[in-house]
Design a protein around this motif. Structure first.
Motif, PDB file in Angstrom:
ATOM      1  N   GLY A   1      -5.027  10.751  -8.666  1.00 45.63           N
ATOM      2  CA  GLY A   1      -3.594  10.906  -8.490  1.00 45.63           C
ATOM      3  C   GLY A   1      -3.027  10.082  -7.354  1.00 45.63           C
ATOM      4  N   VAL A   2      -1.753  10.254  -7.160  1.00 43.96           N
ATOM      5  CA  VAL A   2      -1.025   9.558  -6.117  1.00 43.96           C
ATOM      6  C   VAL A   2      -0.465  10.593  -5.163  1.00 43.96           C
ATOM      7  CG1 VAL A   2       0.993   8.110  -5.646  1.00 43.96           C
ATOM      8  CG2 VAL A   2      -0.404   7.685  -7.672  1.00 43.96           C
ATOM      9  N   SER A   3      -0.566  10.312  -3.881  1.00 40.65           N
ATOM     10  CA  SER A   3       0.062  11.201  -2.898  1.00 40.65           C
ATOM     11  C   SER A   3       1.002  10.374  -2.041  1.00 40.65           C
ATOM     12  CB  SER A   3      -0.990  11.906  -2.040  1.00 40.65           C
ATOM     13  OG  SER A   3      -1.724  10.966  -1.297  1.00 40.65           O
ATOM     14  N   ILE A   4       2.104  10.989  -1.694  1.00 38.60           N
ATOM     15  CA  ILE A   4       3.115  10.325  -0.885  1.00 38.60           C
ATOM     16  C   ILE A   4       3.079  10.944   0.501  1.00 38.60           C
ATOM     17  CG2 ILE A   4       5.585   9.896  -0.627  1.00 38.60           C
ATOM     18  CD1 ILE A   4       5.779   9.946  -3.661  1.00 38.60           C
ATOM     19  N   GLY A   5       2.969  10.098   1.495  1.00 39.91           N
ATOM     20  CA  GLY A   5       2.896  10.559   2.876  1.00 39.91           C
ATOM     21  C   GLY A   5       4.276  10.796   3.464  1.00 39.91           C
ATOM     22  N   ALA A   6       4.298  10.959   4.756  1.00 41.87           N
ATOM     23  CA  ALA A   6       5.551  11.220   5.464  1.00 41.87           C
ATOM     24  C   ALA A   6       6.465   9.999   5.406  1.00 41.87           C
ATOM     25  CB  ALA A   6       5.261  11.573   6.915  1.00 41.87           C
ATOM     26  N   VAL A   7       7.737  10.266   5.294  1.00 47.38           N
ATOM     27  CA  VAL A   7       8.740   9.209   5.287  1.00 47.38           C
ATOM     28  C   VAL A   7       9.128   8.917   6.731  1.00 47.38           C
ATOM     29  CG1 VAL A   7      11.070   8.595   4.542  1.00 47.38           C
ATOM     30  CG2 VAL A   7       9.586   9.940   3.045  1.00 47.38           C
ATOM     31  N   GLN A   8       9.125   7.641   7.090  1.00 47.69           N
ATOM     32  CA  GLN A   8       9.472   7.250   8.449  1.00 47.69           C
ATOM     33  C   GLN A   8      10.576   6.198   8.404  1.00 47.69           C
ATOM     34  OE1 GLN A   8       5.883   5.899  10.304  1.00 47.69           O
ATOM     35  NE2 GLN A   8       4.901   7.894  10.183  1.00 47.69           N
ATOM     36  N   PHE A   9      11.465   6.256   9.384  1.00 45.17           N
ATOM     37  CA  PHE A   9      12.513   5.261   9.509  1.00 45.17           C
ATOM     38  C   PHE A   9      12.164   4.335  10.664  1.00 45.17           C
ATOM     39  CE2 PHE A   9      14.628   8.829   7.475  1.00 45.17           C
ATOM     40  CZ  PHE A   9      15.244   8.189   6.405  1.00 45.17           C
ATOM     41  N   ASN A  10      12.232   3.052  10.418  1.00 42.93           N
ATOM     42  CA  ASN A  10      11.968   2.047  11.427  1.00 42.93           C
ATOM     43  C   ASN A  10      13.163   1.098  11.433  1.00 42.93           C
ATOM     44  OD1 ASN A  10      10.908   0.284  13.263  1.00 42.93           O
ATOM     45  ND2 ASN A  10       9.297  -0.494  11.911  1.00 42.93           N
TER      46      ASN A  10
END
Length: 156
Positions: free
Chosen positions: A120-129
């Motif tokens: 499967g696919v896992s999505i990590g934390a969303v970060q703004f840069n």
């Protein structure tokens, strides 16, 4: 007024489209399963799988019912193979909690978790840069689509 006419026309077009029929053997397999006739259901599922009328949704149902039958017959390895085939088609499949016995939900849930960890696919934390959005993705990713909308906008 014009909007109502367009909606009515779309409804007529949608309701006049021919419905895809499922093979009679799939309905018969479902009835056999419900009556506890698991070997008969497996035979009917094999027939349904050979049918040219079988849709993708029907294939998902075949894999689910086959896995449920094998589970009822205490053939866990074969049930897992059926569930893997189902998850390959629909990785986010969830059985109906009101129609599925707890032990079958537990078996399928464990199989689904193992499948998702492996493939499967896992999505990590969303970060703004600054002006960039960074999303960590792990797993087998063929493609990724991201829809973004700024605050106050109504469209993506």
């Amino acid at each position: 007024m014009l909007l109502r006419a367009a909606v009515a026309s779309m409804f007529l077009l949608a309701s006049s489209a021919p419905a895809l029929a499922e093979p009679a053997s799939l309905a018969a397999a479902r009835a056999s399963y419900d009556q506890g006739e698991f070997l008969g259901a497996l035979s009917q599922l094999a027939e349904a799988q050979r049918s040219p009328e079988l849709t993708e949704d029907g294939q998902v149902q075949v894999h689910w019912l086959r896995g449920a039958c094998f589970h009822a017959l205490d053939r866990t390895e074969e049930a897992n193979r059926s569930f893997d085939a189902l998850l390959k088609m629909r990785p986010l499949f969830q059985p109906n909690p009101y129609e599925t016995p707890p032990d079958l939900r537990t078996l399928f849930g464990a199989r689904a978790d193992a499948y998702r960890q492996q493939l499967g696919v896992s999505i990590g934390a969303v970060q703004f840069n600054k002006a960039e959005l960074e999303i960590g993705v792990q797993g087998n990713v063929a493609w990724l689509v991201c829809f973004v909308r700024t605050p106050g906008e109504t469209q993506y």
